[in-house]
Design a protein around this motif. Sequence first.
Motif, PDB file in Angstrom:
ATOM      1  N   VAL A  85       0.754  -1.081   0.134  1.00 39.16           N
ATOM      2  CA  VAL A  85       0.048  -0.033  -0.055  1.00 39.16           C
ATOM      3  C   VAL A  85       0.935   1.229   0.025  1.00 39.16           C
ATOM      4  N   ASP A  86       0.183   2.337  -0.628  1.00 33.96           N
ATOM      5  CA  ASP A  86       0.729   3.378  -0.448  1.00 33.96           C
ATOM      6  C   ASP A  86       1.155   4.305   0.837  1.00 33.96           C
ATOM      7  N   ASP A  87       0.261   3.943   1.743  1.00 37.65           N
ATOM      8  CA  ASP A  87       0.016   4.679   3.087  1.00 37.65           C
ATOM      9  C   ASP A  87      -0.596   3.665   4.008  1.00 37.65           C
ATOM     10  N   LEU A  88      -0.085   3.554   5.348  1.00 33.78           N
ATOM     11  CA  LEU A  88      -0.559   2.559   6.241  1.00 33.78           C
ATOM     12  C   LEU A  88      -1.686   2.919   6.900  1.00 33.78           C
ATOM     13  N   GLY A  89      -2.161   4.466   6.994  1.00 32.87           N
ATOM     14  CA  GLY A  89      -3.435   4.918   7.355  1.00 32.87           C
ATOM     15  C   GLY A  89      -3.117   5.291   8.792  1.00 32.87           C
ATOM     16  N   PRO A  90      -4.259   5.853   9.357  1.00 32.39           N
ATOM     17  CA  PRO A  90      -3.982   6.528  10.731  1.00 32.39           C
ATOM     18  C   PRO A  90      -3.956   5.480  11.952  1.00 32.39           C
ATOM     19  N   LYS A  91      -4.296   4.187  11.901  1.00 32.29           N
ATOM     20  CA  LYS A  91      -4.518   2.990  12.571  1.00 32.29           C
ATOM     21  C   LYS A  91      -2.941   2.767  13.124  1.00 32.29           C
ATOM     22  N   TYR A  92      -2.068   3.000  12.121  1.00 32.58           N
ATOM     23  CA  TYR A  92      -0.561   2.603  12.455  1.00 32.58           C
ATOM     24  C   TYR A  92       0.092   3.968  12.950  1.00 32.58           C
ATOM     25  N   LYS A  93       0.989   3.655  13.688  1.00 32.20           N
ATOM     26  CA  LYS A  93       1.725   4.611  14.377  1.00 32.20           C
ATOM     27  C   LYS A  93       3.245   4.178  14.321  1.00 32.20           C
ATOM     28  N   LEU A  94       4.070   4.834  13.607  1.00 38.38           N
ATOM     29  CA  LEU A  94       5.437   4.146  13.332  1.00 38.38           C
ATOM     30  C   LEU A  94       6.103   4.614  14.491  1.00 38.38           C
ATOM     31  N   LYS A  95       7.238   3.708  14.990  1.00 37.52           N
ATOM     32  CA  LYS A  95       7.913   4.189  15.986  1.00 37.52           C
ATOM     33  C   LYS A  95       9.321   4.374  15.718  1.00 37.52           C
ATOM     34  N   PHE A  96      10.043   3.144  14.968  1.00 37.06           N
ATOM     35  CA  PHE A  96      11.290   3.404  14.593  1.00 37.06           C
ATOM     36  C   PHE A  96      11.863   2.365  13.652  1.00 37.06           C
ATOM     37  N   PRO A  97      12.751   2.760  12.591  1.00 40.11           N
ATOM     38  CA  PRO A  97      13.313   1.608  11.631  1.00 40.11           C
ATOM     39  C   PRO A  97      14.377   0.634  12.351  1.00 40.11           C
ATOM     40  N   TYR A  98      14.337  -0.633  11.957  1.00 38.12           N
ATOM     41  CA  TYR A  98      15.205  -1.166  12.517  1.00 38.12           C
ATOM     42  C   TYR A  98      16.659  -1.131  11.359  1.00 38.12           C
ATOM     43  N   GLY A  99      16.324  -0.709  10.180  1.00 40.42           N
ATOM     44  CA  GLY A  99      17.345  -0.711   9.290  1.00 40.42           C
ATOM     45  C   GLY A  99      18.183  -1.977   9.360  1.00 40.42           C
ATOM     46  N   PRO A 100      19.544  -1.446   9.301  1.00 36.54           N
ATOM     47  CA  PRO A 100      20.597  -2.683   9.308  1.00 36.54           C
ATOM     48  C   PRO A 100      20.773  -3.433  10.418  1.00 36.54           C
ATOM     49  N   LEU A 101      20.218  -2.632  11.687  1.00 37.48           N
ATOM     50  CA  LEU A 101      19.971  -3.510  12.858  1.00 37.48           C
ATOM     51  C   LEU A 101      19.255  -4.750  12.667  1.00 37.48           C
ATOM     52  N   ALA A 102      18.507  -4.817  11.868  1.00 40.31           N
ATOM     53  CA  ALA A 102      17.564  -5.975  11.806  1.00 40.31           C
ATOM     54  C   ALA A 102      18.383  -7.265  11.461  1.00 40.31           C
ATOM     55  N   ILE A 103      19.217  -7.322  11.126  1.00 38.79           N
ATOM     56  CA  ILE A 103      20.129  -8.473  10.887  1.00 38.79           C
ATOM     57  C   ILE A 103      20.986  -9.023  12.330  1.00 38.79           C
ATOM     58  N   PRO A 104      21.356  -8.297  13.234  1.00 35.28           N
ATOM     59  CA  PRO A 104      21.799  -8.882  14.330  1.00 35.28           C
ATOM     60  C   PRO A 104      20.420  -9.211  15.235  1.00 35.28           C
ATOM     61  N   VAL A 105      19.443  -8.313  15.101  1.00 31.32           N
ATOM     62  CA  VAL A 105      18.300  -8.687  16.001  1.00 31.32           C
ATOM     63  C   VAL A 105      17.860  -9.996  15.549  1.00 31.32           C
ATOM     64  N   TYR A 106      17.794 -10.304  14.399  1.00 31.27           N
ATOM     65  CA  TYR A 106      17.463 -11.535  13.642  1.00 31.27           C
ATOM     66  C   TYR A 106      18.143 -12.694  14.322  1.00 31.27           C
ATOM     67  N   PHE A 107      19.349 -12.774  14.280  1.00 26.56           N
ATOM     68  CA  PHE A 107      20.380 -13.576  14.855  1.00 26.56           C
ATOM     69  C   PHE A 107      20.327 -13.567  16.528  1.00 26.56           C
ATOM     70  N   LEU A 108      20.052 -12.546  17.096  1.00 24.40           N
ATOM     71  CA  LEU A 108      19.886 -12.663  18.499  1.00 24.40           C
ATOM     72  C   LEU A 108      18.824 -13.231  18.963  1.00 24.40           C
ATOM     73  N   LYS A 109      17.616 -12.978  18.179  1.00 28.40           N
ATOM     74  CA  LYS A 109      16.341 -13.784  18.544  1.00 28.40           C
ATOM     75  C   LYS A 109      16.456 -15.245  18.161  1.00 28.40           C
ATOM     76  N   LYS A 110      17.505 -15.779  17.404  1.00 27.92           N
ATOM     77  CA  LYS A 110      17.553 -17.259  17.114  1.00 27.92           C
ATOM     78  C   LYS A 110      18.420 -17.791  18.415  1.00 27.92           C
ATOM     79  N   VAL A 111      19.099 -16.875  18.965  1.00 23.30           N
ATOM     80  CA  VAL A 111      19.807 -17.460  19.974  1.00 23.30           C
ATOM     81  C   VAL A 111      19.330 -17.466  21.258  1.00 23.30           C
ATOM     82  N   LEU A 112      18.681 -16.367  21.762  1.00 17.39           N
ATOM     83  CA  LEU A 112      17.951 -16.194  22.800  1.00 17.39           C
ATOM     84  C   LEU A 112      16.779 -16.784  23.157  1.00 17.39           C
TER      85      LEU A 112
END
Length: 134
Positions: free
Chosen positions: A107-134
């Motif tokens: 979609v072009d726009d998420l709409g008012p029901k969504y409130k963006l907090k923060f992007p993971y950006g490149p940090l998504a990769i270590p978070v992915y692996f940490l979630k696998k380990v922890l």
Amino acid sequence: FPVTIRKRTLPLGAREMIEDLARRFVYKKDKVDTWRILMGAGEITGDCEDFSLTLVYLESGRSKLKTFWNLLICRYVLWHCTYKETEGHMVVYHKGKWADNIQRRWVDDLGPKYKLKFPYGPLAIPVYFLKKVL
């Protein structure tokens, strides 16, 4: 002498890819928050993080290496947000479009029901692996 040519499955377009994922995806909240790339041709079960990661994986040609590269260079960006002011939720941003397991389409726009907090950006990769380990 006979030559056998392997049949190749052509990659689906972005719209067809998310439609296929949406048809097969069944939402189930994790007891322990893990981030998974969902595999398989039939029904797949997961939560919003799993849907988002799986979408990036499918659009990266079903390659984990390309998936992580696309996240590293922010070609796809995973965003933490809330939906209807409830607990955390994840959406995917790519080339001016948004997708998640609720709307199940780009979609072009998420709409008012969504409130963006923060992007993971490149940090998504270590978070992915940490979630696998922890």
